[in-house]
Enzyme design. Structure first.
Site, PDB file in Angstrom:
ATOM      1  N   CYS A   1      15.478  23.926 -26.258  1.00 19.49           N
ATOM      2  CA  CYS A   1      15.748  24.948 -25.244  1.00 19.49           C
ATOM      3  C   CYS A   1      17.229  25.112 -25.009  1.00 19.49           C
ATOM      4  O   CYS A   1      17.945  24.153 -24.799  1.00 19.49           O
ATOM      5  CB  CYS A   1      15.149  24.539 -23.911  1.00 19.49           C
ATOM      6  SG  CYS A   1      13.400  24.448 -23.937  1.00 19.49           S
TER       7      CYS A   1
ATOM      8  N   CYS B   1      23.653  32.032 -18.102  1.00 17.96           N
ATOM      9  CA  CYS B   1      23.327  30.755 -17.448  1.00 17.96           C
ATOM     10  C   CYS B   1      24.269  29.677 -18.000  1.00 17.96           C
ATOM     11  O   CYS B   1      24.484  29.598 -19.216  1.00 17.96           O
ATOM     12  CB  CYS B   1      21.872  30.379 -17.700  1.00 17.96           C
ATOM     13  SG  CYS B   1      20.737  31.653 -17.093  1.00 17.96           S
TER      14      CYS B   1
ATOM     15  N   GLU C   1      17.753  33.561 -34.067  1.00 15.64           N
ATOM     16  CA  GLU C   1      17.055  32.326 -34.403  1.00 15.64           C
ATOM     17  C   GLU C   1      15.637  32.305 -33.850  1.00 15.64           C
ATOM     18  O   GLU C   1      15.365  32.850 -32.791  1.00 15.64           O
ATOM     19  CB  GLU C   1      17.832  31.120 -33.856  1.00 15.64           C
ATOM     20  CG  GLU C   1      19.115  30.898 -34.649  1.00 15.64           C
ATOM     21  CD  GLU C   1      19.857  29.640 -34.228  1.00 15.64           C
ATOM     22  OE1 GLU C   1      20.488  29.035 -35.105  1.00 15.64           O
ATOM     23  OE2 GLU C   1      19.809  29.276 -33.053  1.00 15.64           O
TER      24      GLU C   1
ATOM     25  N   CYS D   1      23.347  27.169 -20.895  1.00 16.49           N
ATOM     26  CA  CYS D   1      22.587  27.695 -22.034  1.00 16.49           C
ATOM     27  C   CYS D   1      23.520  28.209 -23.127  1.00 16.49           C
ATOM     28  O   CYS D   1      24.395  29.041 -22.878  1.00 16.49           O
ATOM     29  CB  CYS D   1      21.673  28.819 -21.553  1.00 16.49           C
ATOM     30  SG  CYS D   1      20.858  29.715 -22.887  1.00 16.49           S
TER      31      CYS D   1
ATOM     32  N   CYS E   1      22.576  36.909 -25.056  1.00 17.04           N
ATOM     33  CA  CYS E   1      21.956  37.142 -23.749  1.00 17.04           C
ATOM     34  C   CYS E   1      23.049  37.458 -22.742  1.00 17.04           C
ATOM     35  O   CYS E   1      24.130  36.875 -22.787  1.00 17.04           O
ATOM     36  CB  CYS E   1      21.181  35.912 -23.290  1.00 17.04           C
ATOM     37  SG  CYS E   1      20.317  36.173 -21.720  1.00 17.04           S
TER      38      CYS E   1
ATOM     39  N   CYS F   1       8.562  30.099 -31.295  1.00 17.84           N
ATOM     40  CA  CYS F   1       9.426  30.465 -30.173  1.00 17.84           C
ATOM     41  C   CYS F   1      10.288  31.629 -30.659  1.00 17.84           C
ATOM     42  O   CYS F   1      11.098  31.470 -31.574  1.00 17.84           O
ATOM     43  CB  CYS F   1      10.275  29.251 -29.808  1.00 17.84           C
ATOM     44  SG  CYS F   1      11.466  29.570 -28.512  1.00 17.84           S
TER      45      CYS F   1
HETATM   46  N1  SAH Z   1      15.844  33.945 -20.929  1.00 13.33           N
HETATM   47  C1  SAH Z   1      14.606  33.337 -20.664  1.00 13.33           C
HETATM   48  C2  SAH Z   1      13.946  32.756 -21.893  1.00 13.33           C
HETATM   49  C3  SAH Z   1      14.824  32.042 -22.879  1.00 13.33           C
HETATM   50  S1  SAH Z   1      15.554  30.537 -22.307  1.00 13.33           S
HETATM   51  C4  SAH Z   1      14.734  32.289 -19.564  1.00 13.33           C
HETATM   52  O1  SAH Z   1      15.845  31.992 -19.167  1.00 13.33           O
HETATM   53  O2  SAH Z   1      13.701  31.827 -19.078  1.00 13.33           O
HETATM   54  C5  SAH Z   1      14.152  29.429 -22.351  1.00 13.33           C
HETATM   55  C6  SAH Z   1      14.262  28.234 -21.409  1.00 13.33           C
HETATM   56  O3  SAH Z   1      15.273  27.325 -21.852  1.00 13.33           O
HETATM   57  C7  SAH Z   1      14.653  28.628 -19.983  1.00 13.33           C
HETATM   58  O4  SAH Z   1      13.861  27.972 -19.036  1.00 13.33           O
HETATM   59  C8  SAH Z   1      16.075  28.139 -19.911  1.00 13.33           C
HETATM   60  O5  SAH Z   1      16.493  27.946 -18.608  1.00 13.33           O
HETATM   61  C9  SAH Z   1      16.007  26.891 -20.721  1.00 13.33           C
HETATM   62  N2  SAH Z   1      17.314  26.383 -21.120  1.00 13.33           N
HETATM   63  C10 SAH Z   1      18.444  27.074 -21.377  1.00 13.33           C
HETATM   64  N3  SAH Z   1      19.450  26.239 -21.727  1.00 13.33           N
HETATM   65  C11 SAH Z   1      18.939  24.995 -21.700  1.00 13.33           C
HETATM   66  C12 SAH Z   1      19.480  23.708 -21.987  1.00 13.33           C
HETATM   67  N4  SAH Z   1      20.726  23.541 -22.402  1.00 13.33           N
HETATM   68  N5  SAH Z   1      18.656  22.648 -21.846  1.00 13.33           N
HETATM   69  C13 SAH Z   1      17.355  22.809 -21.455  1.00 13.33           C
HETATM   70  N6  SAH Z   1      16.805  24.000 -21.198  1.00 13.33           N
HETATM   71  C14 SAH Z   1      17.584  25.080 -21.308  1.00 13.33           C
HETATM   72 FE1  SF4 Z   2      19.691  34.036 -21.117  1.00 11.39          FE
HETATM   73 FE2  SF4 Z   2      19.874  31.452 -21.654  1.00 11.39          FE
HETATM   74 FE3  SF4 Z   2      19.807  32.268 -19.118  1.00 11.39          FE
HETATM   75 FE4  SF4 Z   2      17.579  32.442 -20.621  1.00 11.39          FE
HETATM   76  S1  SF4 Z   2      18.647  30.567 -20.009  1.00 11.39           S
HETATM   77  S2  SF4 Z   2      18.464  34.014 -19.273  1.00 11.39           S
HETATM   78  S3  SF4 Z   2      18.506  32.889 -22.649  1.00 11.39           S
HETATM   79  S4  SF4 Z   2      21.420  32.717 -20.615  1.00 11.39           S
END
Ligand code: SAH
Ligand code: SF4
Length: 381
Positions: A340, A121, A92, A124, A117, A110
């Protein structure tokens, strides 16, 4: 097979020299690739037929993405694209537009750097779908070119690219850097370096490596917690990297590039949004010269909630009063799951998103990570 969009301009020069072509040929191709966005070799009409035929028979192709689905937010400013790569992999990308007074809108793409991934996290959606594969630089480019083509039809163009889609860009280092170089080369896509931001979960060695490239791209580090205990629960792959290590890495990046680093901080209701947590965060970051971007968490299957507006503003106030520069991220696209952390591409995507929004527990999916991490105990308010 090699996608011509993979080749850096000097590599294009080399290819044309190898094929015995005149020197201007590389410029002619690059100009077409990055100004006209052709969809196939056949569309490169400015090239002699013999050269097009030779390129095709040597296995050169153009473009890797085809659009499967497009969803636009009610205000028309956010568009989520589901794109299929040449091998069928689905990823996406999101276009976010910000109207600017008296001119063209700021149009930020974006991009994803991985399908899925591996970092897991807990809040996410991409992290919860697991890792499929790294994307190649040309597949990152294909996302930008696809949007550029879309925008050209309405007389607009891509102004910014953020590496904040699916995946961890610095875990796919070489391809991410190649994509950045293709985007910033004046003979390539020609974007200003300051119009590019890479967001990382915080891979310190890779941040140092990035600081040593001759690049000046923006860096965002996903911090999410003022202490290691909370961070390790939210970012299970944080491992031995401490929050202090991340602040030091940000400092080194700033010294090497003169670009201020942003810390991203997902505000999760009852988990990371208390006044006490804000005070500790201020203590960690005061004097570091960094900026904090507060992201009220978007709903995903993890069961984490977004704090009330009041608590968000309170957190921001405490940080500011504690001497830390910060902003609250303007919400874009959450109703279409383009915000995000909401990007995921499994077939059940839409149904799941609807359920998530209603906070109904989601049944485990076949072939994906089966269990979600146990809920994090609420902190006392
Ligand atoms: N992997 C990288 C970039 C992709 S995620 C990273 O983690 O930075 C991009 C941003 O979205 C990151 O700051 C991540 O922590 C945030 N993010 C992930 N899940 C989210 C959620 N459910 N709500 C808000 N931000 C989120
Ligand atoms: Fe991966 Fe999502 Fe963590 Fe970014 S926030 S490192 S995309 S699992």
């Amino acid at each position: 097979m090699t996608d011509l969009y993979r080749l850096l301009p000097p590599e294009m020069d080399e290819l044309m020299a190898t094929l015995g072509q005149p020197r201007y040929r590389a410029d002619q191709i690059l100009h077409a690739l990055y100004r006209e966005f052709p969809e196939s070799l056949d569309a490169l009409r400015q090239l002699p037929l013999a050269l097009r035929t030779k390129l095709a028979s040597d296995g050169y192709v153009l473009g890797a993405a085809s659009e499967v689905r497009r969803v636009t937010s009610d205000d028309g400013n956010t568009t989520k694209l589901l794109l299929r790569m040449a091998d069928g992999t689905l990823i996406e990308s999101v276009l976010m537009q910000y109207p600017e007074a008296g001119g063209h809108p700021r149009s930020t793409v974006c991009v994803s750097t991985q399908a899925g991934c591996a970092m897991g996290c807990v809040f996410c959606a991409t992290g919860q779908m697991g890792f499929e594969r790294n994307l190649k630089a040309e597949e990152v480019l294909a996302q930008v070119i696809h949007v550029a083509r879309m925008l050209r039809a309405r007389g607009e163009h891509v102004t910014n690219v953020v590496f904040m889609g699916m995946g961890e860009p610095l875990a796919n280092y070489a391809e991410t850097i190649r994509a950045v170089r293709l985007l910033v080369d004046p003979r390539g896509f020609g974007l200003g370096q300051r119009h590019i931001t890479i967001s990382t979960v915080g891979l310190v060695h890779a941040i140092d490596r990035l600081a040593g490239e001759d690049l000046q791209v923006g860096l965002a580090i996903s911090l999410h917690a003022p202490d290691d205990e909370l961070r390790q629960r939210l970012v299970p792959t944080a491992g031995p990297t401490s929050v202090g290590d991340l602040v030091s890495a940000a400092r080194r990046y700033f010294l090497a590039t003169r670009r201020r680093v942003t810390f991203e901080y997902a505000l999760i209701d009852g988990v990371s949004d208390s006044v006490e947590t804000a005070r500790r965060l201020a203590g960690l970051l005061r004097g570091s010269g960094t900026h904090v971007n507060l992201i009220p968490v978007n709903p995903t299957a993890g069961g984490f909630g977004r704090p009330s507006r009041h608590r968000v503003l309170e957190f921001e106030r405490v940080l500011r009063e504690g001497g830390v520069n910060c902003t609250v991220r303007v919400e874009k696209g959450s109703e279409i799951s383009a915000a995000c952390g909401q990007l995921r591409t499994d077939e059940a995507n839409d149904a799941i998103t609807e359920m998530e929004l209603m906070r109904v527990p989601v049944a485990p999916m076949r072939g994906r990570r089966q269990s979600l991490p146990s809920p994090i105990p609420s902190q006392t308010r």
